[in-house]
Design a protein around this motif. Structure first.
Motif, mmCIF file in Angstrom:
data_model
loop_
_atom_site.group_PDB
_atom_site.id
_atom_site.type_symbol
_atom_site.label_atom_id
_atom_site.label_comp_id
_atom_site.label_asym_id
_atom_site.label_seq_id
_atom_site.Cartn_x
_atom_site.Cartn_y
_atom_site.Cartn_z
ATOM 1 N N PRO A 30 0.810 -1.221 0.000
ATOM 2 C CA PRO A 30 0.000 0.000 0.000
ATOM 3 C C PRO A 30 0.847 1.276 0.000
ATOM 4 C CG PRO A 30 -1.012 -1.594 1.457
ATOM 5 C CD PRO A 30 0.321 -2.179 1.030
ATOM 6 N N VAL A 72 -5.674 -4.425 0.118
ATOM 7 C CA VAL A 72 -5.006 -5.509 -0.599
ATOM 8 C C VAL A 72 -5.995 -6.657 -0.717
ATOM 9 C CG1 VAL A 72 -3.079 -7.144 -0.600
ATOM 10 C CG2 VAL A 72 -2.751 -4.835 0.321
ATOM 11 N N THR A 77 -3.007 -4.666 -4.997
ATOM 12 C CA THR A 77 -3.226 -3.589 -4.039
ATOM 13 C C THR A 77 -3.998 -2.505 -4.763
ATOM 14 O OG1 THR A 77 -1.163 -4.102 -2.923
ATOM 15 C CG2 THR A 77 -2.069 -1.911 -2.534
#
Length: 196
Positions: A30, A72, A77
């Protein structure tokens, strides 16, 4: 590119949402996705929904410096822009896809869906549904095997959720909403340069 049996992983987007932009990147964390998208380095943090609203207040839906929340799902992601469309920007999507694959999905209430697929820094396939579908990109027919069965045919109007069905069928993309109090990485993107 990966196929999957998982259907309707993007059902949350089939709800009555008047605007969204989602950027998916394969195999990135992320924080790496936020960084590649151009996050303001002062803003990334783990936040739940209430923290997000408290921290960003009225700027949550800002289109120039959009707030993004990540998640995710599987090998992908995603970054969900609350008010902007930075993920559609070719320079942003190119950066996100360097060394991997990326998909950008956008919807607005014109109504119009927009789809872009990038690999290794290049936009491979792109199209929108405001008018009859016309493919763009370096390899515009790469996803034909998935598009045609879904009714995504050049020169014809796209089915209502054809873009979402393509993202699910060709890449197995899905978005799992955060549970109550669940924290996710979020931040605010810096404005895009005025001229390219």
């Amino acid at each position: 590119m990966t196929g999957t049996d998982a259907a309707h992983g993007l059902d949350v987007l089939r709800a009555d949402i008047p605007f969204y932009t989602l950027t998916f990147a394969k195999g990135l964390s992320p924080i790496e996705l936020l960084t590649r998208m151009g996050v303001d380095p002062e803003t990334p943090a783990l936040r739940d929904r209430l923290d997000l609203e408290d921290y960003f207040g009225d700027t949550v839906l800002d289109k120039d410096e959009p707030v993004v929340t990540t998640g995710v799902d599987g090998v992908w992601t995603w970054a969900w822009e609350q008010g902007g469309s930075h993920g559609l920007d070719e320079a942003v999507l190119s950066r996100v896809s360097e060394g991997t694959e990326a998909v950008a999905l956008h919807y607005n209430d014109k109504p119009m869906h927009w789809f872009k697929y990038a690999v290794g820094g290049d936009i491979v396939v792109g199209f929108h549904t405001l008018q009859p579908v016309e493919w763009t990109g370096l390899d515009p027919h790469r996803l034909d095997a998935f598009m045609r069965p879904l009714g995504l045919v050049s020169g014809e109007s796209a089915p209502l959720y054809g873009v979402l069905a393509l993202a699910e069928a060709a890449f197995g993309l899905r978005v799992t909403p955060a549970g109550e109090g669940q924290e996710r990485w979020s931040g605010s993107l810096l404005p895009l340069p005025a001229e390219r």
